[in-house]
Design an enzyme around this catalytic site. Sequence first.
Site, PDB file in Angstrom:
ATOM      1  N   ASP A 306       0.981 -98.696  23.217  1.00 15.33           N
ATOM      2  CA  ASP A 306       1.700 -97.444  23.411  1.00 15.33           C
ATOM      3  C   ASP A 306       2.327 -97.075  22.062  1.00 15.33           C
ATOM      4  O   ASP A 306       2.187 -97.777  21.059  1.00 15.33           O
ATOM      5  CB  ASP A 306       2.740 -97.576  24.530  1.00 15.33           C
TER       6      ASP A 306
HETATM    7  C1  BGC Z   1       3.990 -92.785  26.547  1.00 12.65           C
HETATM    8  C2  BGC Z   1       2.564 -92.882  27.047  1.00 12.65           C
HETATM    9  C3  BGC Z   1       1.731 -91.802  26.409  1.00 12.65           C
HETATM   10  C4  BGC Z   1       1.813 -91.926  24.907  1.00 12.65           C
HETATM   11  C5  BGC Z   1       0.975 -90.903  24.158  1.00 12.65           C
HETATM   12  C6  BGC Z   1       4.036 -92.720  25.039  1.00 12.65           C
HETATM   13  O1  BGC Z   1       5.315 -92.482  24.570  1.00 12.65           O
HETATM   14  O2  BGC Z   1       4.713 -93.898  27.020  1.00 12.65           O
HETATM   15  O3  BGC Z   1       2.523 -92.787  28.445  1.00 12.65           O
HETATM   16  O4  BGC Z   1       0.404 -91.899  26.851  1.00 12.65           O
HETATM   17  O5  BGC Z   1       3.159 -91.761  24.519  1.00 12.65           O
HETATM   18  O6  BGC Z   1       1.474 -89.636  24.273  1.00 12.65           O
END
Ligand code: BGC
Length: 740
Positions: A306
Site C-alpha cells: 500500500d
Molecule cells: C489506500 C488503498 C489504495 C491506495 C492507492 C491507499 O492509501 O489504503 O486502499 O488502493 O491508497 O490509492
Amino acid sequence: MNFVFRTIITGCSFFLFYTISAQSILDEQVEKRLKTLTLEEKVGQMSQIDLGVLAVGKICEVADPIRLDTAKLRLAFQRYKVGSVLNCGCGFHALSRKRWLELIDSIQEANTRYTAHGIPVMYGIDAIHGANYTLGSTLFPQQIGQAATWNPDLVKAAARITAYETRASGIPWNFSPVLDIGRQPLWSRFFETYGEDVCLAKKMTNACISGYQGNNFGNEQVAACMKHFLGYSYPFSGKDRTPVWIGERELRAYFLPTFQEAIRLKAKTLMINSGELNGVPVHASYPILTTLLRDELGFEGVAVTDWEDVYKLHTTHKVAETLRDAVKMAVMAGIDMSMTPNDFQFNELLLDLVNSGEIPESRLDMSVRRILKLKMDLGLDNMANSKMQAGYPLFGSDSFARVAYNAVGESITLLKNEGDVLPLSPGTKVWVMGNATNSLNYLNGAWSQTWLGQDARFNEPNKMTILQALQAGYGKENVLEVTPQFARKAKRFPGAVLYCLGETPATEIPGNIDDLAITIPEEDRKALESLKARKVPVILVLLLGRPRIITDLDKLSRAVVHAYIPGQEGAKPLADLLYGKINPSGRLPFTYPRSSGDIVHYDHKRTEDNDINFGSSGYNPLYDFGHGLSYTRFDYWGMSVKPVNDTFVIQVLVRNTGSIEGKEVVQVYYRDEYAPVTPAQKKLCAFAKINLKPGQDAAVNLKVPFSDVGDIGADMKPFKASGTIVFRAGHQTVTLNHKP
Ligand code: BGC
C-alpha cells in the site's frame, strides 16, 4: 449414455490439456523475457509511482489540467525503468475518458522511447464503486450498499460495468475490492467493506472478482486487487492504520475467508495491509506474506504494497532503523511491487541490496516473473489506447445507469415503518430538510471524482440530488425544501417531512472518528421534536457509511430508510422507493448498535447475551443484522433440512401474503449448540433473494456444504459442526442431531 459420458470426459481433458499448454507457453515467454532483463530493469518492474511524479507541478499540487513533464518521464523510465504507475492520491480529480487514454498512451510512449526492454507500463487505479476517476462513468453504491442488496448478481453486474468503463479509460488494473471484514464500525473505511458477516462477504467477493476478471481475460476485464491483506479493518481504537490485535483463530475464522475465496477464483493481485497486526507491520511479515499467502493459500499473483508502506517500516512503524533496512525487510517478507510512490529511493536501495549480496537476485526474479505474467495476461502489449477510443459504445450508457438504479433500489433498507407511513402516495406534499437534501457529495462519498469526494467542483453536472429527484419525479409543487426554523414556525403541515442525514465524505485517516454518536444541529433537532409533537410524520433518510448512533432520531421518526452511500445515481431510486415505485428489499449487512458502547455483532457469543441482571437481554441492537422491511409481507412455512452427501439440503416455503409484488431475502442461520470453541448464537450459512407476486409461493432450496457449518478450532484447523444444530429461516426452525 456411455457415448455422452465419454464425450464429456474427452472434452474436459482436451480443455485441461489446452489450458495447461497455454499456461506453459506463457510461462516460457515469461522466462525468456526475464532472462533478457538487467538488474536495474527488474528493480524497475518492482516499483510503482504516482502519476503526480510524472506531471508538471509539485506532488499533491499538480498543474490543472494535468500535463506530463518530459524530464520527469525520462527520469522515471530511462533512469529508473519504473514498471507501474497509479492514480494520483491527493490534489487530483477525475478526467475525461479521452484524457485518460491520451495520458496513458503518452506514458507508454515515453516508456518505449526511454527503455530498451519494451515491457509496457501497468497502470492501476482505485475504481472502487464504478470508474470513479473517469468523468461520465457509471457510479454504483459503495461496497457496504452493494452488500445490502444481498444480490450477488447485481454486484457482479456492477463489477463487470466497472471493469468495462475502467478499461475504456485505458486502465487494466483495479485496486478493488476491499475484502476486509467490516466488524469495527468506528473505522473510517467501514463503508468500503461488505459488512460484518463472513458468509455474505464471501458471496459478494465471489460476485465482484468474477465480474472484474470474467472467465477469459479481454479488453473488457480488469485485474482485481483484493485488499488489504490481512486484518486491516479491525484497529483496536477504530482509527485507520493503528494497531490491530487479532488472534490466529479469529484471523482464520473472520478475516481470511474472503481472501481465500478470491484466491480460489484466481484474483490476480493483492494489496498489503498498511498497518500492524499483533505488533508486526504486515509489510515486514514473512509469516503472513509468504508462509500464509504463498505456501498455505497458494496465491500466485502479484502482491503490491500500500501507499509508501515500505518506507513506513522505517518512518512510522519504527521496525527498520534505516530505509535500506526497510526495503530489505519488505522484499524478504514477500512483497512483489512497491507503491513507492513519490520518489525512487526504493529502486536505488534495492539495487544496492542486490549488488551487495544482501538480497539474492533470484528473490527479485520470483516477483518479476509474477509481474511479467500479469502484464502478459492483461494483454498490455496489444493495447494502443488512442485506438480504443472509438470502442466501448456502452460507456456511461443508459443501460449501465439502469443497473446502478437497480443496485441502489435493492440496497436501500427500510428499517422502520410505523403505521405504514411509507410509501407516500403520489401527490403527497412533503418537506425536505437535513444536510444531505441537496448534496451530490453525500450521495457519492469518498473515492468519487476525488479521493475524499468532498470537492463539489468536480461533481457530474447532470446528476440529481435527493431534492432534485423528488421534485423531478413527484412534482415541484409537492416537494419543498424547508429550513428547520420554517418547520418550527409553520401553522400548516405537509403529509410527511423527510429528514436527510448524511456524513461528510471521508476515508482513511481523514475519516477517523472518536465516537459513533452523530450530532445534528440544535435547530434541526428542535424542528424534529416540534414536528413529532404536532404528529407530522418524520421520515429519517440516512446516507451513512457506518452505523452512526441514531437512537434518539429514530424515536422522533415514524419511518427510517437507510440508503448507505448510493452514488450519484442514487437519488432517483431513493425517491421512487419513498413513493412506492420500488418495493424495498435491502437488508442490513451489519448490526445497527443502539448506543456507542454497544458494539456487539449479530454472530455474538452466549456470554454477550448476559445483561447486568444476569438475564439474557444483553444483545440489544437498534436493528439486527439482516433486518429490512418491505411494503408487502412474507410468510414462511414447511422448513426442512436434510444431510445428503456432505451437504445440508435446505428447503423452506415462502409466500407473499401482501398485496404488492416484492423481493424477499431468505436468510438461513444455524446454531451449533455445543462446540469445541464457544459457538455463535447464530450464524448465517445461506441466503437467496427471490421475487414474489402477491399471493405467490416459492419453494426455496439451498445447499450448504458441511464444511460451511462449523468453525476454526483451537488447533487452528476447521471443524464441522456436529451434535445438535438448530437451523432457522424466518420463524421456522429445524433441529438436527447431526454426525458429519
Ligand atoms: C489506500 C488503498 C489504495 C491506495 C492507492 C491507499 O492509501 O489504503 O486502499 O488502493 O491508497 O490509492
